[in-house]
Design a protein around this motif. Structure first.
Motif, PDB file in Angstrom:
ATOM      1  N   GLY A 114       0.851  -1.245  -0.033  1.00  0.00           N
ATOM      2  CA  GLY A 114       0.084   0.075   0.162  1.00  0.00           C
ATOM      3  C   GLY A 114       0.850   1.101  -0.165  1.00  0.00           C
ATOM      4  N   GLU A 131      -5.242   3.065   6.865  1.00  0.00           N
ATOM      5  CA  GLU A 131      -4.755   1.923   7.511  1.00  0.00           C
ATOM      6  C   GLU A 131      -5.554   1.643   8.943  1.00  0.00           C
ATOM      7  OE1 GLU A 131      -2.225  -0.517   7.131  1.00  0.00           O
ATOM      8  OE2 GLU A 131      -2.754  -1.045   9.348  1.00  0.00           O
ATOM      9  N   LEU A 150      -3.941  -0.242  11.660  1.00  0.00           N
ATOM     10  CA  LEU A 150      -3.365  -0.264  12.571  1.00  0.00           C
ATOM     11  C   LEU A 150      -3.060   1.272  13.063  1.00  0.00           C
ATOM     12  CD1 LEU A 150      -0.663  -2.989  12.042  1.00  0.00           C
ATOM     13  CD2 LEU A 150      -2.860  -3.230  13.376  1.00  0.00           C
ATOM     14  N   HIS A 157      -8.094   3.363  10.837  1.00  0.00           N
ATOM     15  CA  HIS A 157      -9.193   3.484  10.150  1.00  0.00           C
ATOM     16  C   HIS A 157      -9.507   2.141   9.546  1.00  0.00           C
ATOM     17  CE1 HIS A 157      -8.649   7.729  10.688  1.00  0.00           C
ATOM     18  NE2 HIS A 157     -10.045   7.906  10.124  1.00  0.00           N
ATOM     19  N   GLU A 158     -10.343   1.184  10.009  1.00  0.00           N
ATOM     20  CA  GLU A 158     -10.272  -0.177   9.407  1.00  0.00           C
ATOM     21  C   GLU A 158     -11.731  -0.140   8.491  1.00  0.00           C
ATOM     22  OE1 GLU A 158     -10.635  -3.303  12.319  1.00  0.00           O
ATOM     23  OE2 GLU A 158     -10.964  -4.806  10.687  1.00  0.00           O
ATOM     24  N   VAL A 159     -11.265  -0.475   7.399  1.00  0.00           N
ATOM     25  CA  VAL A 159     -12.405  -0.405   6.408  1.00  0.00           C
ATOM     26  C   VAL A 159     -13.250  -1.547   6.488  1.00  0.00           C
ATOM     27  CG1 VAL A 159     -13.073  -0.882   3.896  1.00  0.00           C
ATOM     28  CG2 VAL A 159     -11.184   0.867   4.578  1.00  0.00           C
ATOM     29  N   ASP A 218      -4.827  -4.713   1.656  1.00  0.00           N
ATOM     30  CA  ASP A 218      -4.993  -5.102   2.941  1.00  0.00           C
ATOM     31  C   ASP A 218      -4.728  -6.584   3.274  1.00  0.00           C
ATOM     32  OD1 ASP A 218      -7.170  -5.672   1.184  1.00  0.00           O
ATOM     33  OD2 ASP A 218      -8.807  -5.147   2.887  1.00  0.00           O
ATOM     34  N   GLY A 219      -3.726  -7.155   2.758  1.00  0.00           N
ATOM     35  CA  GLY A 219      -3.019  -8.353   3.168  1.00  0.00           C
ATOM     36  C   GLY A 219      -4.046  -9.540   3.041  1.00  0.00           C
ATOM     37  N   ALA A 268      -4.053  -5.695  -4.689  1.00  0.00           N
ATOM     38  CA  ALA A 268      -2.501  -5.906  -5.074  1.00  0.00           C
ATOM     39  C   ALA A 268      -1.702  -6.304  -3.709  1.00  0.00           C
ATOM     40  CB  ALA A 268      -2.043  -4.424  -5.314  1.00  0.00           C
ATOM     41  N   LEU A 297       6.942 -10.201  -1.043  1.00  0.00           N
ATOM     42  CA  LEU A 297       7.157  -8.884  -1.360  1.00  0.00           C
ATOM     43  C   LEU A 297       7.515  -8.448  -2.641  1.00  0.00           C
ATOM     44  CD1 LEU A 297       8.858  -7.746   1.862  1.00  0.00           C
ATOM     45  CD2 LEU A 297       6.835  -6.885   1.119  1.00  0.00           C
TER      46      LEU A 297
HETATM   47  C1  FAD Z   1       6.832 -15.818   8.254  1.00  0.00           C
HETATM   48  C2  FAD Z   1       6.690 -15.064   7.212  1.00  0.00           C
HETATM   49  C3  FAD Z   1       7.963 -14.736   6.316  1.00  0.00           C
HETATM   50  C4  FAD Z   1       8.019 -13.947   5.265  1.00  0.00           C
HETATM   51  N1  FAD Z   1       9.241 -13.969   4.325  1.00  0.00           N
HETATM   52  C5  FAD Z   1       9.210 -13.195   3.111  1.00  0.00           C
HETATM   53  C6  FAD Z   1      10.399 -12.947   2.732  1.00  0.00           C
HETATM   54  O1  FAD Z   1      11.447 -13.134   3.162  1.00  0.00           O
HETATM   55  N2  FAD Z   1      10.288 -12.194   1.442  1.00  0.00           N
HETATM   56  C7  FAD Z   1       9.192 -11.696   1.029  1.00  0.00           C
HETATM   57  O2  FAD Z   1       9.119 -11.110  -0.162  1.00  0.00           O
HETATM   58  N3  FAD Z   1       8.002 -12.265   1.723  1.00  0.00           N
HETATM   59  C8  FAD Z   1       7.844 -12.766   2.546  1.00  0.00           C
HETATM   60  N4  FAD Z   1       6.843 -13.081   3.262  1.00  0.00           N
HETATM   61  C9  FAD Z   1       5.324 -12.171   2.822  1.00  0.00           C
HETATM   62  C10 FAD Z   1       5.246 -10.901   3.162  1.00  0.00           C
HETATM   63  O3  FAD Z   1       5.559 -10.546   4.565  1.00  0.00           O
HETATM   64  C11 FAD Z   1       4.177 -10.508   2.686  1.00  0.00           C
HETATM   65  O4  FAD Z   1       3.997 -10.833   1.132  1.00  0.00           O
HETATM   66  C12 FAD Z   1       3.958  -8.758   2.788  1.00  0.00           C
HETATM   67  O5  FAD Z   1       3.724  -8.671   3.741  1.00  0.00           O
HETATM   68  C13 FAD Z   1       2.756  -8.590   2.055  1.00  0.00           C
HETATM   69  O6  FAD Z   1       2.533  -7.286   2.099  1.00  0.00           O
HETATM   70  P1  FAD Z   1       1.348  -6.300   1.896  1.00  0.00           P
HETATM   71  O7  FAD Z   1       1.283  -5.077   2.069  1.00  0.00           O
HETATM   72  O8  FAD Z   1       0.473  -6.938   0.526  1.00  0.00           O
HETATM   73  O9  FAD Z   1       0.303  -6.979   3.010  1.00  0.00           O
HETATM   74  P2  FAD Z   1       0.517  -6.690   4.667  1.00  0.00           P
HETATM   75  O10 FAD Z   1       2.113  -6.643   5.037  1.00  0.00           O
HETATM   76  O11 FAD Z   1      -0.369  -7.825   5.203  1.00  0.00           O
HETATM   77  O12 FAD Z   1      -0.104  -5.186   4.831  1.00  0.00           O
HETATM   78  C14 FAD Z   1      -1.512  -4.962   4.626  1.00  0.00           C
HETATM   79  C15 FAD Z   1      -1.858  -3.873   5.653  1.00  0.00           C
HETATM   80  O13 FAD Z   1      -3.374  -3.588   5.469  1.00  0.00           O
HETATM   81  C16 FAD Z   1      -3.616  -3.432   6.802  1.00  0.00           C
HETATM   82  N5  FAD Z   1      -5.217  -3.681   6.810  1.00  0.00           N
HETATM   83  C17 FAD Z   1      -5.778  -5.047   6.787  1.00  0.00           C
HETATM   84  N6  FAD Z   1      -7.174  -5.002   6.757  1.00  0.00           N
HETATM   85  C18 FAD Z   1      -7.496  -3.623   6.621  1.00  0.00           C
HETATM   86  C19 FAD Z   1      -8.725  -2.926   6.612  1.00  0.00           C
HETATM   87  N7  FAD Z   1      -9.777  -3.564   6.556  1.00  0.00           N
HETATM   88  N8  FAD Z   1      -8.478  -1.779   6.763  1.00  0.00           N
HETATM   89  C20 FAD Z   1      -7.551  -1.069   6.690  1.00  0.00           C
HETATM   90  N9  FAD Z   1      -6.400  -1.472   7.085  1.00  0.00           N
HETATM   91  C21 FAD Z   1      -6.409  -2.889   7.031  1.00  0.00           C
HETATM   92  C22 FAD Z   1      -2.915  -4.104   7.848  1.00  0.00           C
HETATM   93  O14 FAD Z   1      -3.069  -3.613   9.167  1.00  0.00           O
HETATM   94  C23 FAD Z   1      -1.587  -4.009   7.299  1.00  0.00           C
HETATM   95  O15 FAD Z   1      -0.968  -2.770   7.571  1.00  0.00           O
HETATM   96  C24 FAD Z   1       6.649 -13.468   4.495  1.00  0.00           C
HETATM   97  C25 FAD Z   1       5.699 -13.818   5.291  1.00  0.00           C
HETATM   98  C26 FAD Z   1       5.589 -14.387   6.664  1.00  0.00           C
HETATM   99  C27 FAD Z   1       4.342 -14.572   7.147  1.00  0.00           C
END
Ligand code: FAD
Length: 455
Positions: free
Chosen positions: A14, A32, A34, A124-126, A154-155, A265, A280
């Protein structure tokens, strides 16, 4: 309207997307849930393509600085700085297209600084999403927010994905892992594969992988000790566990990354096991692909249908990672048959060509987008960080010319074009690069078609 694009989720994907949108001239708003950034130590590394994407925006020095400690930590915890496929640590790093060893919280700090100037609202949780012909309305707390477009970053448990009706097919978890920085009292059994699972202990890290039962294991000292006992048959005393993580290897992918005005995404679009550290790389490349395209449509330079290229290009990239992480899970499962397969697989990795094949598979550098005009390789691939020798003999790197976020034409002869930045080069053939570093034209076929397609 509260902005052009609402980005739900201020995680790494994001944040990077918001910065890309801003660079492309759009007004993003990040919501976000958190109140403060997460300190969860999930990822510890960025693949080559994501590293290059961040270099292109001027973050190279910060990544290089973090990489020094990240690499030391990797050697401490894994006993090796080699890459791995299914924990077979034999993959020789590609020095021409390096990864970055950086802990995720550090990366998020770098990206938050990079996104300075973007409106980021925390706490702000959607919880609701409504889309109509003119825009998208989301509800967070007691307030509604409205923009032309919405991107769910949002993961893995994405609310946007569910609320906007995306399908999320895939496979359930085969394996479950709990791991963390652990202090044991007394003896610890040797690391290795046991008949019912794997126990790993190196540096201060320890982890256990077992077949998934459906119930998510707790991450407490007692739960870890019980899991170690089940796998190794030995009783251990776990005094403390920090940076605990628990993850399964479920592999799922949204059926499309766009439904009208709503996009997904990062982990919201795809989940898979962390084996090989690819999440990532995949997610940040989604952001790099989508940011400039949304910017072009919002500026009125491209029609809405242009946005369909996002799913067309990024869905296959996600599929490729799901495929290789499933294969890694098969190789991580317990059992004598898998032990034999791992031995043979290890022998295959001793062959330099095979080793390179798997290094490229994990980094995604062989990934190639299909374009709507015929073009031979390297068109459709992500361009490496080339050395450039200018008309005046000055040497520079490609990433020094890409900070504007515009398209870039590297050429010895072509005249200036208002649609892209033009840089004179003498040491490489002509290349047209999109803002996401993808090669759009490499001297064969008409340049005008490539320019008109993307800009
Ligand atoms: C143990 C472990 C090891 C890993 N190691 C690697 C590595 O070495 N290399 C690598 O590339 N990847 C690794 N990954 C994967 C990587 O951590 C994720 O792919 C990455 O965090 C994805 O980023 P993102 O921004 O898509 O999601 P996230 O990091 O999950 O971020 C999502 C955000 O959205 C927020 N959110 C959720 N719901 C809502 C809502 N309803 N309203 C508002 N906000 C919301 C959350 O609070 C969070 O801040 C690993 C994962 C794990 C679990």
């Amino acid at each position: 309207m509260d902005g052009d694009v609402i980005v739900v989720g201020g995680g790494p994907v994001g944040l990077f997307l918001a910065a890309e949108l801003k660079l492309a001239g759009a007004e993003p708003l990040v919501l976000e849930r958190l109140l403060t950034p997460s300190e969860e130590t999930k990822a510890r590394g960025l693949g080559a393509l994501a590293t290059e994407a961040l270099w292109r925006r001027g973050l190279g020095d910060q990544l290089a600085e973090a990489d020094v400690d990240g690499t030391k930590d990797l050697a401490r915890d894994h006993g090796s700085t080699r890459g791995h496929f299914a924990n077979i640590f034999k993959i020789v790093p590609d020095e021409t297209r390096p990864r970055t060893n950086i802990w995720q919280p550090e990366l998020e700090r770098v990206l938050a600084k990079h996104a300075e100037g973007v409106r980021i609202l925390r706490g702000h949780e959607v919880t609701a999403v409504e889309s109509d012909v003119d825009g998208v309305t989301v509800t967070a707390g007691r307030r509604e927010w409205r923009a032309q477009y919405l991107v769910g970053c949002d993961g893995g448990r994405s609310a946007v994905r569910t609320l906007a009706g995306f399908g999320f097919p895939g496979t359930a978890a085969l394996l479950h892992t709990i791991a963390g920085r652990v202090r044991f009292a007394g003896d610890v059994p040797p690391s290795g594969r046991y008949p019912t699972g794997t126990f790993m202990h190196g540096g201060s890290m320890a982890g256990v992988t077992e077949l998934a039962t459906g119930a998510e294991p707790e991450v407490t000292p007692d739960a870890l000790a019980a899991s170690i006992k089940r796998v190794t048959g030995r009783t251990v005393v776990v005094e403390e566990i920090h940076d605990a993580r628990r993850f399964g290897d479920q592999a799922r992918q949204a059926d499309t990354y766009r439904r009208g005005r709503v996009f997904l995404a990062g982990d919201a679009a795809h989940v898979h096991s962390p084996s090989g550290g690819q999440g990532l790389n995949l997610g940040l490349l989604d952001a790099a692909n989508l940011g400039w395209k949304l910017g072009a449509v919002i500026r009125g330079d491209k029609p809405e249908v242009f946005l369909d290229t996002y799913t067309r290009e990024r869905h296959p990239a996600g599929e490729a990672v799901l495929r290789n992480t499933r294969a890694q899970s098969a190789l991580l499962a317990p059992g004598a048959h898998v032990n034999a397969l791992r031995e043979i697989f290890g022998e295959v990795l001793d062959l330099p060509e095979a080793n390179k094949y798997f290094a490229d598979l994990l980094s995604g550098v062989r990934e190639r987008y299909n374009f709507p005009y015929p073009a031979p390789k390297p068109v459709g691939e992500h361009c490496p960080d080339l050395e450039i020798i200018g008309g005046d003999g000055r040497r520079s790197r490609l990433h020094e010319h890409t900070r504007t976020g515009r398209g870039l034409l590297l050429t010895a002869a072509h005249p200036a074009d208002p649609r892209v930045d033009v840089v004179r080069v003498t040491n490489t053939g002509p290349l047209l690069l999109r803002p996401d570093g993808v090669i759009a034209w490499a001297g064969e076929g008409p340049l005008d078609v490539a320019l008109a397609t993307w800009f």
